[in-house]
Design an enzyme around this catalytic site. Structure first.
Site, mmCIF file in Angstrom:
data_model
loop_
_atom_site.group_PDB
_atom_site.id
_atom_site.type_symbol
_atom_site.label_atom_id
_atom_site.label_comp_id
_atom_site.label_asym_id
_atom_site.label_seq_id
_atom_site.Cartn_x
_atom_site.Cartn_y
_atom_site.Cartn_z
ATOM 1 N N LYS A 126 0.859 -1.185 0.000
ATOM 2 C CA LYS A 126 0.000 0.000 0.000
ATOM 3 C C LYS A 126 0.889 1.227 0.000
ATOM 4 C CE LYS A 126 -4.467 0.643 0.056
ATOM 5 N NZ LYS A 126 -5.548 -0.314 -0.252
ATOM 6 N N ASP A 166 -7.018 4.264 -4.330
ATOM 7 C CA ASP A 166 -7.695 4.053 -3.048
ATOM 8 C C ASP A 166 -8.338 5.426 -2.765
ATOM 9 O OD1 ASP A 166 -7.688 1.878 -0.702
ATOM 10 O OD2 ASP A 166 -7.534 3.818 0.277
HETATM 11 N N1 GLU Z 1 -7.312 0.077 -2.847
HETATM 12 C C1 GLU Z 1 -8.029 -1.125 -3.212
HETATM 13 C C2 GLU Z 1 -8.023 -2.086 -2.044
HETATM 14 O O1 GLU Z 1 -8.102 -1.672 -0.925
HETATM 15 C C3 GLU Z 1 -7.573 -1.713 -4.528
HETATM 16 C C4 GLU Z 1 -6.126 -2.015 -4.661
HETATM 17 C C5 GLU Z 1 -5.698 -2.452 -6.063
HETATM 18 O O2 GLU Z 1 -6.521 -2.522 -6.957
HETATM 19 O O3 GLU Z 1 -4.494 -2.706 -6.216
HETATM 20 O O4 GLU Z 1 -8.008 -3.274 -2.190
#
Ligand code: GLU
Length: 445
Positions: A126, A166
Site C-alpha cells: 500500500k 484508493d
Molecule cells: N485500494 C483497493 C483495495 O483496498 C484496490 C487495490 C488495487 O486494486 O491494487 O483493495
C-alpha cells in the site's frame, strides 16, 4: 489471544510505536490464529507471524510541488512493500491528510491476506501521501502526482510493484501517475499501474468492481440463510467509488438503498437513492452530499448522529477505517440489521465486530468482502500481459466467480476450524495459510 501469540504481538507493538491502526489490524489477525498454530505448530517454529508482520521494504519520501499561487508545498510519500510471496506487490495509493506510516501499514498488512484470498498471483502493498486533493485544481493534482512518481517510479514495475487507486486516487490521478512513469522510463509498461483509463490499458468493470464485489459477497452470505437482497432496505456509508457501485448493484438485486454519506454528513432518501443524480454530483461535479439533497425532494440531510442511526436491514460501510463503532453496531442491531459487509478497509472497530458476532449478524470482513477491487486489478494485469481487453460481461462474470469462490473458501475454512459462520476467522486463516506456506517454500528469505 493465544498465549504463544501474545509475546509476538507485544513485540510488533514495541517495534512499531504509535501506529495504532497497524496494531489493530495485526491484533485482529492474531486473534484468529489460535486454532491455526494448534493445528500447525510449525508456523511458530518458522517464525511465520514475526516475518509476516515485518514489511519486506518501506519507502518514505519527500514530495515537493508548486501550487497555483506559486508557493512551494511539501508532502510526504509512502510505499510499504509488505509481502511478495504470492506475486508482485499489489495495492492502492491513498491521498488523504490522515495518511501516515501507521495507516499505510495497516492497509498494506490487510492487503496481503485480501490478495491471497482472491486466488490470483499478487503480493501485498500500500502507499500514498498526506496530500489532500480536495479543493485542488487539476493542475495542482497533476504537479503533485508527477513529483510523487518522480521518486516512486524506481521502485515499481509490472513484475515488482503495481499500485492502483484508493481514497483520493481515481482515474484522474492514475492518468497523471502513468504519464509520468512512461515519460521517465521511456516504456509503455501498461501493467505497472491498474485502474487505468479504458482508452489506455484499463479494464472494464474495474471502477465498479469493489462495490459490486462487496454486494455479491453479501448476497452469498444472505444465501446461506435462504435470504437475499430482494426487498431489503440498505444503507451504504461513503459516496466514493466503492459506495456508488455498491448502491448500484444492491439496487439491481432488488434492495432499496435509503442512505449514503460523505465526510460532510449523511443523507436519508426514503424513496431510494437516485443513482444518476448521485453520480452527477460525485463523479462529475466532485460535489458534497448537500448538492444531492438540494436537487432531490425525497432526500434530507441527517441532523444528528450518523448514518448508522438510519434503520436498515443491510449495512455496507464503504467510507473509511473505524467509521462504525460498538455503539453504532448496537443501534443497527436494535433496528434489525441482518447483514453487514465491509466495502471500506477496516471500517468496523473491534467492539463493533464483537457486537455483530454476538447478535448473530452476518458479517463480511473487508479482506474478503471488498477483495473484488484488487481482484479486478489482477484481471487488468492479465489483460495487459496478453495485450488484450475483455468485454464487460466476461469481466463481470470472472469477478463474480472470484467473489463466490472467496465466500466459499472463507466459509469452508471457518467451518473446518470449528467456527462455522465466522467470516472474520475464515478470511484471516485462509488468507494467512497460503502466504505462510509460500514463504516457507522459499526458505528463510
Ligand atoms: N485500494 C483497493 C483495495 O483496498 C484496490 C487495490 C488495487 O486494486 O491494487 O483493495
Amino acid at each position: 489471544m493465544e498465549q504463544a501469540l501474545e509475546s509476538v504481538f507485544d513485540t510488533v507493538v514495541a517495534r512499531n510505536p504509535g501506529e495504532v491502526e497497524f496494531h489493530q489490524a495485526v491484533r485482529e489477525v492474531f486473534e484468529s490464529m489460535g486454532p491455526v498454530i494448534k493445528r500447525h505448530p510449525e508456523f511458530l517454529e518458522w517464525k511465520m507471524l514475526e516475518r509476516i508482520c515485518e514489511p519486506e521494504r518501506q519507502i518514505i519520501f519527500r514530495v515537493p510541488w508548486t501550487d497555483d499561487k506559486g508557493e512551494v508545498q511539501v508532502n510526504r510519500g509512502f510505499r510499504v512493500e509488505f509481502n511478495s510471496a504470492l506475486g508482485p506487490y499489489k495495492g492502492g495509493l491513498r491521498f488523504h491528510p490522515s495518511v501516515y506510516l501507521g495507516v499505510i501499514k495497516f492497509l498494506g498488512f490487510e492487503q496481503i491476506f485480501k490478495n491471497s484470498l482472491t486466488g490470483l498471483p499478487i503480493g501485498g502493498a500500500k502507499g500514498g501521501s498526506d496530500f489532500d486533493p480536495h479543493g485542488r485544481s487539476d493542475g495542482e493534482v497533476m504537479r503533485f502526482c508527477q513529483s510523487f512518481m518522480t521518486e516512486l517510479y524506481r521502485h515499481l514495475g509490472e513484475y515488482t510493484d503495481v499500485p492502483a487507486g484508493d481514497i483520493g486516487v481515481g482515474g484522474r490521478e492514475i492518468g497523471f501517475l502513468f504519464g509520468q512513469y512512461k515519460r521517465i522510463t521511456n516504456r509503455y509498461e501498461a501493467g505497472v499501474l491498474t485502474g487505468k483509463g479504458l482508452d489506455w490499458g484499463g479494464s472494464l468493470v474495474r471502477k465498479e468492481a469493489t462495490g459490486y464485489g462487496t454486494v455479491w459477497f453479501a448476497e452469498e452470505m444472505l444465501r446461506t440463510r435462504g435470504d437475499s437482497f430482494d426487498g431489503k432496505t440498505a444503507t451504504v456509508s461513503g459516496s466514493g467509488n466503492v459506495a456508488i457501485y455498491a448502491i448500484e448493484k444492491a439496487q439491481e438485486l432488488g434492495a432499496k438503498v435509503i442512505g449514503f454519506s460523505d465526510s460532510s454528513g449523511y443523507v436519508v432518501d426514503e424513496a431510494g437513492v437516485d443513482l444518476d443524480l448521485l453520480k452527477q454530483v460525485k463523479e462529475v461535479e466532485r460535489g458534497r452530499v448537500k448538492d444531492y439533497v438540494e436537487r432531490r425532494s425525497s432526500a434530507r440531510l441527517g441532523t444528528s448522529g450518523n448514518i448508522w442511526d438510519v434503520p436498515a436491514q443491510v449495512a455496507i460501510p464503504s467510507a473509511t477505517q473505524n467509521e462504525l463503532n460498538g455503539d453504532d453496531a448496537e443501534t443497527l442491531i436494535k433496528n434489525g440489521v441482518v447483514c453487514v459487509a465491509e466495502g471500506a478497509n477496516m471500517p468496523t472497530t473491534p467492539e463493533g465486530i464483537e457486537a455483530f458476532k454476538k447478535a448473530g449478524v452476518l458479517f463480511g470482513p473487508a479482506k474478503a468482502a471488498n477483495a473484488g477491487g484488487v481482484a479486478t486489478s489482477a484481471l487488468e494485469m492479465q489483460q495487459n500481459a496478453s495485450r488484450d481487453s475483455w468485454d464487460f460481461e466476461y469481466t463481470e462474470k470472472r469477478l463474480k466467480e472470484i467473489m463466490v469462490n472467496i465466500h466459499e473458501l472463507v466459509a469452508e475454512t471457518a467451518e473446518s476450524y470449528g467456527m462455522p459462520g465466522d467470516y472474520v476467522a475464515g478470511a484471516n486463516i485462509a488468507g494467512f495459510e497460503k502466504v505462510a506456506n509460500a514463504m516457507h517454500a522459499f526458505g528463510v528469505v
